[in-house]
Design a protein around this motif. Structure first.
Motif, short mmCIF file in Angstrom:
data_model
loop_
_atom_site.label_atom_id
_atom_site.label_comp_id
_atom_site.label_asym_id
_atom_site.label_seq_id
_atom_site.Cartn_x
_atom_site.Cartn_y
_atom_site.Cartn_z
N MET A 20 0.85 -1.20 0.00
CA MET A 20 0.00 0.00 0.00
C MET A 20 0.88 1.24 0.00
SD MET A 20 -3.33 -0.65 2.26
CE MET A 20 -2.46 -0.91 3.79
N SER B 115 4.36 4.97 20.72
CA SER B 115 4.97 3.90 21.52
C SER B 115 5.51 4.44 22.83
CB SER B 115 6.12 3.24 20.75
OG SER B 115 5.63 2.61 19.60
N ILE C 104 4.81 7.17 15.05
CA ILE C 104 4.81 5.83 15.65
C ILE C 104 5.64 5.82 16.92
CG2 ILE C 104 5.59 3.43 15.32
CD1 ILE C 104 5.00 3.82 12.29
N LEU D 155 -7.79 6.33 13.83
CA LEU D 155 -7.33 6.02 15.18
C LEU D 155 -6.44 7.14 15.73
CD1 LEU D 155 -8.28 3.60 16.75
CD2 LEU D 155 -5.91 2.89 16.82
N LEU E 112 2.08 1.03 11.97
CA LEU E 112 3.12 0.07 11.57
C LEU E 112 2.64 -0.84 10.45
CD1 LEU E 112 4.51 -0.98 15.08
CD2 LEU E 112 5.86 0.09 13.29
N SER E 113 1.33 -1.07 10.39
CA SER E 113 0.74 -1.91 9.34
C SER E 113 0.51 -1.14 8.05
CB SER E 113 -0.61 -2.48 9.79
OG SER E 113 -0.55 -3.04 11.07
N GLY E 114 0.66 0.19 8.10
CA GLY E 114 0.33 0.99 6.94
C GLY E 114 -1.17 0.97 6.66
N SER E 115 -1.98 0.88 7.73
CA SER E 115 -3.43 0.76 7.56
C SER E 115 -4.09 2.07 7.14
CB SER E 115 -4.05 0.30 8.88
OG SER E 115 -5.46 0.46 8.86
N HIS E 116 -5.11 1.93 6.28
CA HIS E 116 -5.91 3.09 5.88
C HIS E 116 -6.71 3.66 7.05
CE1 HIS E 116 -5.09 2.55 1.63
NE2 HIS E 116 -5.29 1.26 1.78
N PHE E 117 -6.83 2.90 8.11
CA PHE E 117 -7.60 3.34 9.28
C PHE E 117 -6.73 4.05 10.32
CE2 PHE E 117 -10.34 0.31 7.28
CZ PHE E 117 -11.59 0.88 7.42
N ALA F 78 -0.12 2.97 17.18
CA ALA F 78 1.20 2.57 16.66
C ALA F 78 1.08 1.32 15.79
CB ALA F 78 2.17 2.32 17.81
N CYS F 79 0.28 0.37 16.26
CA CYS F 79 0.07 -0.90 15.56
C CYS F 79 -0.52 -0.68 14.16
CB CYS F 79 -0.86 -1.77 16.43
SG CYS F 79 -1.40 -3.28 15.68
N LEU F 80 -1.54 0.16 14.07
CA LEU F 80 -2.15 0.42 12.76
C LEU F 80 -1.21 1.18 11.85
CD1 LEU F 80 -4.74 -0.67 14.13
CD2 LEU F 80 -6.00 1.01 12.76
N ILE G 294 3.93 6.06 6.14
CA ILE G 294 4.34 5.57 7.46
C ILE G 294 5.26 6.62 8.06
CG2 ILE G 294 5.56 3.78 8.74
CD1 ILE G 294 4.55 1.70 6.94
#
Lengths: 109, 109, 109, 109
Positions: free
Chosen positions: B1, B15, B11, B69, B60-65, B56-58, B6
């Motif tokens: 993605m 953390s 992040i 958050l 780190l995932s490169g999430s669209h959400f 941080a988790c989202l 990122i």
């Protein structure tokens, strides 16, 4: 914080959705491979599990921020359900995501 | 993605804020007692730690959400900083919460 | 609990290992596919991230159970490093897992 | 990983114990104050919740490390049950911790 409603039904839906998405990703999806481990789909499954877990956690605390997180949770659950429908063969995940999205949407209202 | 940014700075702020709030609650606040373990304040510290971890988790995932958050994260971090200021003697927590809130607000924009 | 040592170096190694394994799994491994998403390897990466996070959490709390969890953490980190070496092209993960395993082993002793 | 047994009963016990300890700490204990927020007791409740969550997570993944974590989980659950008995007025927590400890002990054997 007596003025914060703890809705045990929504908490249960979030916990169930979190466990089901995680378990399905870690077993069914990794076994199947192919489109089941396509990055966008697979990340959505794990991130949905994480957001549902966090939504349950805030609700269990009676946090005033539960509503904000329930709103995000409803959105990621719907996105995850859509993705599972596209991939196919993931009826249980679709069902728990839709159910969780619905109760979170009510909590967020 | 590739179209998801990122931002390793945000992040890191999430953390650090998560660890600092959790560690401070579990050591400083429980040792001090009194207003440090007043339910609204103490729950806010732990819930802030949880939301920062999830943010941080989202990311780190490169999430669209991530943006959704980060928005909630900025709000709970500011509320936690306010609460720590009221309780007093929690300068490190105030500082990391404000810093995290600021970078999350930029991510959410 | 003044008799519990909080080793900030080991906590940092656990947090770094958790973030690196999770980020690498969610980005590098899912992008690469093939043996990078082979079930045993991929699950080990995510489970290692989870155990490292929990090890950091207990150490941050000054828990008497930190030693027990550090022991498990050292074992799963070594297993994850071995798996990353077999898959190849995952030098950063190997390095942080080995470093975390070493400091956890000392904590558990 | 067909040779790893997924025992849904133990997973359920871990999830229930995690939620019950967390919810009780965040609501009952913080409301009651006094010995309910004594550092050793309160930290044990939250750390027990975290270890149970992680134990469930590894079992849901069918991880080979489930047994190691179940061993730690049984120990922290028993310690938490003991602490809840000493504090008193926490019968639900005692019951779920004992039940979880028992099923984890069987898994770890």
């Amino acid at each position: 914080m007596s003025h914060v409603t703890i809705d045990s039904e929504c908490i249960k839906n979030c916990s169930t959705c979190s466990e089901t998405c995680f378990k399905t990703a870690m077993n069914h999806c990794l076994q199947m491979g192919g489109k089941h481990v396509e990055p966008d789909h697979f990340k959505l499954m794990l991130n949905c599990a994480k957001v549902c877990e966090t939504s349950a956690c805030l609700q269990l605390s009676g946090s005033h921020f539960s509503h904000h997180l329930c709103k995000v949770c409803a959105e990621i659950c719907d996105a995850c359900a859509d993705s599972c429908e596209r991939v196919g063969d993931m009826d249980e995940c679709v069902a728990v995501c839709r159910k969780c999205a619905e109760s979170c949407r009510k909590m967020a209202a």
